[in-house]
Enzyme design. Structure first.
Site, PDB file in Angstrom:
ATOM      1  CB  SER A  26      -6.731  -4.369  16.142  1.00  0.00           C
ATOM      2  OG  SER A  26      -6.115  -3.046  16.238  1.00  0.00           O
ATOM      3  CE  LYS A  27      -8.915  -3.838  23.375  1.00  0.00           C
ATOM      4  NZ  LYS A  27      -9.050  -5.125  24.658  1.00  0.00           N
ATOM      5  NE  ARG A  28      -3.133  -4.416  19.549  1.00  0.00           N
ATOM      6  CZ  ARG A  28      -3.580  -5.399  19.875  1.00  0.00           C
ATOM      7  NH1 ARG A  28      -3.613  -5.635  21.203  1.00  0.00           N
ATOM      8  NH2 ARG A  28      -4.137  -6.487  19.346  1.00  0.00           N
ATOM      9  N   GLY A  84      -8.087   1.799  17.567  1.00  0.00           N
ATOM     10  CA  GLY A  84      -8.705   2.665  18.190  1.00  0.00           C
ATOM     11  C   GLY A  84      -8.006   3.445  18.940  1.00  0.00           C
TER      12      GLY A  84
END
Ligand code: GLU
Length: 503
Positions: free
Chosen positions: A262-264, A266
């Site tokens: 997920s973006k999180r 990253g």
């Protein structure tokens, strides 16, 4: 066999995730391998999720990756428009046809009525009941109302949607090119909305209609779309015939350190998940991209290709051309592919070593750091010398900047503990010796250095670290005599002298 035509069908809702670019890549490789067409279709029918700038961003990403669609909003083509919102008027007839065939129905339920239904039917084991065959006969739709009531409501322009009538107990299946036979029980699937109250189709209707109208031969997408498959299969069966349905493949999920990437992840672990920097226009939040992190597009494509595929050998480095040649869908795995950032950097390092066009990129980075490159041949030579030490493009700033500008900061602490008068004299004498040198190259410089060290009975190893710090400012960089060779006589002596004055 009819011509291979594949499509990437992004919704312009934000940045382009690793998984999205991998979907692009596999589609593209398949199209090129089979002499087919690669189409980009913008699926923007969900106006609530539409994000300004996202479409442009998707095309910029493809351009950066070196992937050129054959047909798209930007490339034109015979099957346009390639933006679904511009095809709005073409979908209703298909939804109506399904209603008249008894495979879909008008639903007039208001938001409040839908909410009431959820409240009334929710149980501990089923906290959010769906609009399905258990419920549909208790709702306000063309299955429960009398035909004349329905007609009146439609005539009066009452807000309504069209829903698919999922069969109560049917097994639908298809053969996935990666997963083999996949089956679904229709009783478990809700009556998805096909046409919304604003006249826009939902994804489910639009994807099937457009894949048909655009003569798509193969539809490849991420595994997260697998649960929608039964709805799409039925739409194909009802509208165009199953024999017309494209062949499908669903690509494996990309996994991060803890489940689906997920973006999180990253942000948490400090690696990019988008192809390029993306700033969310709603809140200004920036998500870092592989491009800005300093990845080469060749490396990015290479690492993505191997996230879920290999050619059956040990080979890991593939150019785009080689990928086109080797790629095959039957070697794409069905299990999730784990993303490993260290491995990603390894790919980049390998591509940096192979690249022969780094100079403009490095020059730009140096300029951004306020360092002017005044000699391009010198830059090319330096790049060959330091490539081995760089994993990401910004690494080049540290590794090359000192060749063009004397270091702004000097790591004196690295030298101070072992520094003494004897060493200072060594360097002053060394400067004297080399200032008269006729031959200015690394070998000669090293020889003189070692000879003088022996004469003075100091270990040459103990002198090399200070020499490096004098020239580059810290404990990094390529072999120190090569640095001196490139810096030239005047600059080398200048840096050594100003250092000896400092300490
Ligand atoms: N619009 C869908 C998406 O955003 C496309 C899924 C498909 O390829 O069918 O990913």
């Amino acid at each position: 066999m009819s011509k291979v035509r594949v499509r990437f069908a992004p919704s312009p809702t934000g940045g382009l995730h690793l998984g999205g670019v991998r979907t692009v890549l596999y589609n593209y490789l398949f199209a090129r391998k089979h002499g087919g067409d690669f189409i980009v279709r913008i699926e923007d029918t969900d106006q609530n999720r539409y994000v300004d700038g996202a479409e442009e961003y998707i095309f910029d990403c493809l351009r950066w990756c070196g992937i050129e669609p054959d047909e798209s909003v930007q490339h034109g083509g015979e099957y346009g428009p390639y933006r679904q919102s511009e095809r709005k008027d073409s979908y209703r007839e298909y939804a109506e046809r399904l209603v008249s065939q008894g495979q879909a129905y008008y639903a007039f339920d208001t938001t409040e009525e839908l909410e009431q239904m959820r409240q009334k039917h929710k149980t501990d084991s089923n906290p959010s009941p769906q609009y399905d065959h258990h419920i549909r006969m208790r709702m306000r739709n063309s299955l429960t109302l009398l035909p004349n009531e329905v007609e009146e409501l439609l005539k009066a322009g009452t807000r309504h949607v069209i829903r698919i009538k999922m069969p109560e107990s049917e097994t639908v299946s298809f053969t996935d090119m990666i997963r083999g036979e996949v089956s679904f029980e229709t009783s478990l699937v809700d009556d998805k909305v096909l046409l919304k109250a604003d006249g826009m189709p939902t994804y489910h209707l639009a994807v099937v209609v457009d894949d048909h109208l655009m003569k798509i031969s193969h539809a490849f997408r991420g595994e997260e779309w697998l649960p929608s498959a039964p709805v799409h299969i039925l739409l194909w069966k009802y509208l165009f015939g199953l024999d017309k349905m494209p062949k499908w493949a669903h690509f494996p999920l990309i996994l991060g350190p803890t489940g689906k990437l997920s973006k999180r992840d990253g942000a948490k672990y400090g690696f990019p998940v988008f192809a390029m920097n993306w700033t969310d226009p709603k809140n200004g939040e920036l998500t870092e991209g592989f491009r800005e992190k300093g990845f080469l597009p060749e490396a990015f494509l290479n690492l993505l290709a191997l996230l879920g595929w290999n050619d059956g050998t040990e080979q890991e480095i593939f150019s785009k051309e080689e990928l086109v040649e080797r790629f095959s869908m039957d070697r794409v795995h069905s299990a999730g592919a784990k993303f490993d950032y260290e491995k990603a950097k390894w790919f980049n390092h390998e591509w940096i070593k192979r690249s022969e066009s780094l100079a403009p990129k490095v020059e730009q980075l140096l300029n951004d750091a306020g360092i002017i490159v005044n000699d391009h041949i010198k830059l090319e030579n330096i790049l060959e010398l330091v490539k081995e030490r760089c994993h990401l493009l910004p690494d080049f700033v540290q590794q090359t900047g000192f060749f063009f500008q004397a270091p702004q900061t000097i790591d004196l602490d690295a030298v101070r503990p072992k520094w003494n008068e004897e060493k200072k004299i060594f360097f002053l004498d060394y400067c004297d010796l080399i200032s008269g040198a006729v031959e200015w190259n690394a070998t000669a410089l090293e020889e003189t250095f070692k000879k003088l060290a022996t004469e003075k009975n100091i270990k040459a190893g103990e002198l090399q670290l200070p020499f490096r710090v004098m020239l580059v400012g810290g404990k990094f960089g390529p072999p120190v005599f090569q640095i001196a060779e490139i810096l030239g006589k005047e600059e080398t002596i200048k840096r050594v002298s100003s250092f000896t004055e400092l300490l």
